[in-house]
Design a protein around this motif. Structure first.
Motif, mmCIF file in Angstrom:
data_model
loop_
_atom_site.group_PDB
_atom_site.id
_atom_site.type_symbol
_atom_site.label_atom_id
_atom_site.label_comp_id
_atom_site.label_asym_id
_atom_site.label_seq_id
_atom_site.Cartn_x
_atom_site.Cartn_y
_atom_site.Cartn_z
ATOM 1 N N ASN A 28 0.824 -1.204 0.000
ATOM 2 C CA ASN A 28 0.000 0.000 0.000
ATOM 3 C C ASN A 28 0.861 1.258 0.000
ATOM 4 O OD1 ASN A 28 -3.154 -0.206 0.285
ATOM 5 N ND2 ASN A 28 -2.293 -2.025 1.265
ATOM 6 N N ARG A 29 2.001 1.227 0.636
ATOM 7 C CA ARG A 29 2.920 2.371 0.563
ATOM 8 C C ARG A 29 3.425 2.539 -0.875
ATOM 9 N NH1 ARG A 29 5.132 4.650 5.248
ATOM 10 N NH2 ARG A 29 4.607 3.631 7.227
ATOM 11 N N LYS A 30 3.685 1.409 -1.538
ATOM 12 C CA LYS A 30 4.116 1.481 -2.929
ATOM 13 C C LYS A 30 3.026 2.061 -3.814
ATOM 14 C CE LYS A 30 6.101 -1.368 -6.625
ATOM 15 N NZ LYS A 30 6.682 -2.680 -6.959
ATOM 16 N N LEU A 31 1.796 1.618 -3.603
ATOM 17 C CA LEU A 31 0.672 2.153 -4.370
ATOM 18 C C LEU A 31 0.507 3.649 -4.112
ATOM 19 C CD1 LEU A 31 -1.851 1.923 -6.143
ATOM 20 C CD2 LEU A 31 -3.106 1.143 -4.113
ATOM 21 N N LEU A 32 0.585 4.065 -2.850
ATOM 22 C CA LEU A 32 0.449 5.488 -2.520
ATOM 23 C C LEU A 32 1.562 6.307 -3.166
ATOM 24 C CD1 LEU A 32 -0.556 5.213 1.252
ATOM 25 C CD2 LEU A 32 -1.966 6.125 -0.605
ATOM 26 N N ARG A 33 2.750 5.745 -3.181
ATOM 27 C CA ARG A 33 3.866 6.447 -3.820
ATOM 28 C C ARG A 33 3.619 6.630 -5.317
ATOM 29 N NH1 ARG A 33 9.490 4.154 -5.091
ATOM 30 N NH2 ARG A 33 10.750 6.015 -5.412
ATOM 31 N N ASP A 34 3.097 5.580 -5.968
ATOM 32 C CA ASP A 34 2.804 5.669 -7.397
ATOM 33 C C ASP A 34 1.671 6.660 -7.668
ATOM 34 O OD1 ASP A 34 4.768 3.835 -7.931
ATOM 35 O OD2 ASP A 34 3.416 2.125 -8.057
ATOM 36 N N LEU A 35 0.659 6.658 -6.812
ATOM 37 C CA LEU A 35 -0.448 7.604 -6.981
ATOM 38 C C LEU A 35 0.020 9.038 -6.756
ATOM 39 C CD1 LEU A 35 -3.230 5.573 -5.138
ATOM 40 C CD2 LEU A 35 -3.223 6.169 -7.570
ATOM 41 N N LEU A 36 0.898 9.229 -5.780
ATOM 42 C CA LEU A 36 1.444 10.567 -5.527
ATOM 43 C C LEU A 36 2.248 11.043 -6.730
ATOM 44 C CD1 LEU A 36 1.693 12.808 -3.404
ATOM 45 C CD2 LEU A 36 3.791 11.698 -2.595
#
Length: 806
Positions: free
Chosen positions: A122-130
């Motif tokens: 989820n941190r990886k997903l949030l980083r990609d979304l950011l």
């Protein structure tokens, strides 16, 4: 173990599956990065769990978690741009955190490793979304956003993690030592990442531009040891290709200077020169074989020409001339295919020679293209090189240059003033203190940054932000999910893990290198003889048909061994040219696919034979049937079943290991002959009959060899006949592939349009061999042979088609 379970183990060893795993598990990069991460982290059970999987941890994210994280990023960005939206943000965050907590809790199910997997992905997903939503934002604004996002995300996951671990022992030190020390950085290049960390560098006591300059200098001194390893690996290459060299570079953190590149190029040129000489010798050998084949063609034409002249002068029937012409055609086609194979082999060596010549002409710029560099690789080198020193005079020059860039930055100048010392005639700086600060930054900022990048490299999620996952990727995800090897968030899949074999590689490897015995049986030969009552005419017609069959066998590299009267025996071996030229009597593996393709084409040719020669039926069977059947204007479909079956065939293919299961030698008459259990089995398969059609029946070894040697296969099932997976989204695609796996009744060898289905009819047992039906328990002995429940040798049989059957 049951049939499907054994096939599932075999599928794991197919090149198609391994290529998918290489792409989606990315084992090369995975091994590269997990070994680095383990050097930075004390003994950690979570990393051991990931390492045991041998490749990236794959996670499927459901629609809800995906949309929640997207909404979280967008809402928080809006709040940062307009602080008056604080109430809206707080209401959203309360709802958001409750939803995430519930999803997190269901997924974890008291598995401590899943707690960390969920958080990292989820941190990886949030980083990609950011990254997606701040792509055009200025660096100064992105710096603030990254810091604020990092704080909020850390608070969220700390709360959830602590709430879920009350009854679990979870070692979250890796997470705390990584993510809580750095901002939530969007993906960007190294230069911009350094800019985003400017405030962190100043807090640690150095301006960003000075740290960047020193770090670049440190990295240039890292390569000596790595260069030695790279040179040794290149020197050990037995096959020299661009891809092999590229793989060596990919496995190392290696960004060589001009001198190192030159040294590597000299070694490559030396090896390429040696390999070129070998390739030239191979080309000469092929040239000799081409000349010999051309000479043989001339001899064959001359011999048959004489026989044709004799038949014309002593004319009896048209069939005898037709048969001789057909024999000439078969010999010419066989030689033509031999020449084509030789020319293709020659072209392969021409391409190898061209690639080697390209390597011999390498320049530094050509080799630079092979160097794989990810955004975090330079940071890894910094963590490896923390104790490296920089020459004092060189460092003083870097400081002077950095000061010129930060003159207008009051905070940065104040930081640098701490290192100023009085010097003779000119101002100097305490380089020892500065280097200690560099080492502190490497430990407190760069190392956590590297660990966060690597943790996210070890885990990948689906669907991607674009939802653009190829059908191949969805299939692999479904296969792995069924085996319990994919973490499914918000989606439940009935897991059917493959049973582990004590020697899976040994068991499967026996099917990799096989030769094939090929026997075909001409249907209705007894009926034809009864109706003709003319042995000479029967022989002429049969020989006329046999020429059609032999043309197909030789087209695919088969070697006719024996005419059995109502059929024939052939052997398929990779070295068929050497066998035909009496250069050897040993069989080489590698032609099972050719045997299967030959059998399928023979079925088509047999049907075409009747349709093309139906007009001759009136002549062939005139005396026997002149008062019963009028063949004038008849079609194949209009013929009585007994007549249509005359030129149907049954093909049996059994594959095995040379010389244990099949042996080629000269018989008492000095002619080539084959012996072994496979001959009896293939003969039995050729006798298996189906109503009103020709058949190609093969054993399990044949099918498993195909799977282990082709680059693409699918499952044959009802779902596969109705749905195009390219039109499905990832969730529908998962359901499609899973359904296809569960309902499979065979395989599709996609590139050749070969359909293989489990044989579903009862048949008798030939000798000591048991033909096994259904999915009951089987055993695989140490040689890889399949045994029935009583320990007797058994096989599964399959029918092969050139088009799907419903």
């Amino acid at each position: 173990m049951q049939r499907n379970e054994f096939e599932d183990i075999l599928i794991l060893e197919t090149p198609y599956y391994k290529n998918l795993a290489k792409t989606y598990r990315d084992a090369v990069d995975f091994k590269r990065y997990i070994s680095v991460l383990k050097q930075f982290v004390e003994a950690d059970g979570f990393l051991d769990v990931l390492e045991n999987k041998g490749g990236r941890e794959l996670v499927y994210l459901g629609r809800k978690i995906f949309s929640l994280q997207e909404e979280f990023v967008v809402t928080y960005l809006n709040f940062l741009s307009d602080q008056s939206m604080v109430n809206k943000w707080e209401k959203f965050f309360e709802r958001y955190s409750e939803n995430v907590f519930e999803i997190y809790k269901r997924f974890v199910a008291k598995d401590s490793n899943k707690i960390l997997i969920f958080e990292i992905v989820n941190r990886k997903l949030l980083r990609d979304l950011l990254t997606k939503h701040t792509y055009d934002t200025p660096v100064e604004n992105r710096m603030v956003i990254a810091e604020r996002f990092g704080v909020v995300v850390n608070q969220l996951f700390n709360y959830i993690r602590n709430s879920l671990t009350k009854d679990l022992i979870v070692n979250d030190k890796l997470i705390r030592d990584t993510y809580e020390k750095i901002p939530l950085l969007p993906r960007c290049d190294r230069g911009e990442t350094m800019k985003l960390l400017t405030r962190n560098f100043l807090q640690q006591g150095l301006p960003e531009n000075l740290y960047t300059a020193i770090s670049k200098s440190i990295m240039t001194t890292y390569y000596t040891e790595t260069k030695t390893r790279v040179l040794n690996l290149i020197d050990k290459l037995t096959i020299l290709t661009n891809d092999n060299v590229r793989e060596i570079f990919k496995e190392h953190f290696f960004f060589p200077d001009e001198a190192s590149l030159t040294e590597i190029i000299e070694l490559l040129k030396k090896k390429a020169y040696e390999k070129t000489k070998i390739v030239k010798n191979k080309k000469e050998e092929i040239d000799e074989k081409v000349l010999a084949t051309r000479s043989k063609i001339k001899e064959t034409m001359s011999a048959i020409r004489g026989k044709l002249v004799n038949l014309v002068e002593n004319f009896s029937t048209e069939a005898s001339i037709d048969n001789m012409i057909k024999r000439l055609r078969r010999n010419l086609i066989s030689s033509a295919y031999d020449l084509r194979i030789l020319k293709n082999q020659y072209q392969e060596y021409v391409q190898k020679e061209k690639e080697l010549n390209g390597i011999m002409n390498f320049k530094p710029g050509d080799l630079q293209k092979f160097i794989m560099k990810n955004e975090w690789d330079p940071y890894i080198i910094l963590t490896f090189s923390g104790d490296k020193k920089v020459d004092d005079e060189k460092l003083q020059g870097m400081i002077k240059e950095a000061l010129g860039e930060i003159k207008g930055n009051k905070e940065a100048m104040e930081v640098m003033n701490r290192y100023r010392v009085s010097g003779f005639l000119k101002e100097k700086y305490d380089t020892a203190k500065i280097i200690r600060r560099v080492q502190a930054i490497n430990k407190e900022i760069i190392l956590p940054l590297v660990k966060s990048f690597l943790l996210e490299e070890l885990i990948d999620y689906y669907p991607k932000l674009s939802d653009a996952v190829p059908a191949e990727g969805i299939r692999y995800l479904a296969e792995e999910a069924l085996a319990g090897k994919v973490s499914m968030i918000e989606k439940d899949i009935k897991i059917s893990p493959a049973e582990k074999s004590e020697h899976p590689l040994l068991n499967i490897s026996r099917y990799k290198e096989l030769v094939s015995i090929f026997i075909y049986d001409i249907r209705g030969s007894t009926f034809m003889g009864t109706k003709l009552r003319d042995a000479k005419r029967e022989s002429e017609i049969r020989n006329f048909f046999q020429e059609s069959m032999l043309s197909v066998v030789e087209k695919y590299g088969g070697i006719p061994i024996k005419d059995t009267g109502d059929g024939g025996i052939a052997i398929f071996s990779a070295n068929h040219q050497a066998l035909k030229n009496d250069e050897t009597a040993e069989l080489e593996a590698g032609s099972v696919l050719s045997a299967v393709r030959s059998g399928l084409e023979m079925v088509q040719v047999a049907e075409s034979f009747v349709q093309e020669n139906i007009g001759k039926y009136q002549d062939w069977f005139r005396e026997a049937e002149k008062r019963k059947i009028n063949f004038e204007g008849a079609t194949y479909a209009a013929l009585p079943p007994s007549y249509r079956s005359i030129f149907q065939i049954g093909v049996g293919i059994a594959s095995g290991v040379y010389p244990k299961e099949i042996f080629l030698d000269k018989n008492a008459f000095g002619e080539l002959d084959v012996t072994g259990m496979l001959v009896r089995e293939a003969n039995f398969y050729s006798k298996v009959k189906a109503k009103a059609k020709s058949t190609v029946i093969v054993d399990d070894a044949t099918v498993y060899n195909l799977l282990l040697n082709v680059n693409k296969f699918s499952f044959l099932s009802e779902a596969g006949l109705r749905i195009d997976p390219l039109l499905l989204n990832i969730e529908q695609g998962l359901e499609y592939w899973i359904n296809q796996k569960f309902t499979r009744r065979g395989f599709i060898i996609d590139l050749y349009k070969i359909f293989v289905t489990q044989l579903g009819q009862e048949i008798s047992h030939p000798g000591s061999l048991k033909i096994m039906l259904g999915d009951f328990d089987i055993e695989i002995d140490e040689t890889g042979e399949i045994k029935d429940e009583k320990g007797g040798r058994g096989k599964f049989l399959f029918e092969v088609f050139s088009e799907a059957t419903k």
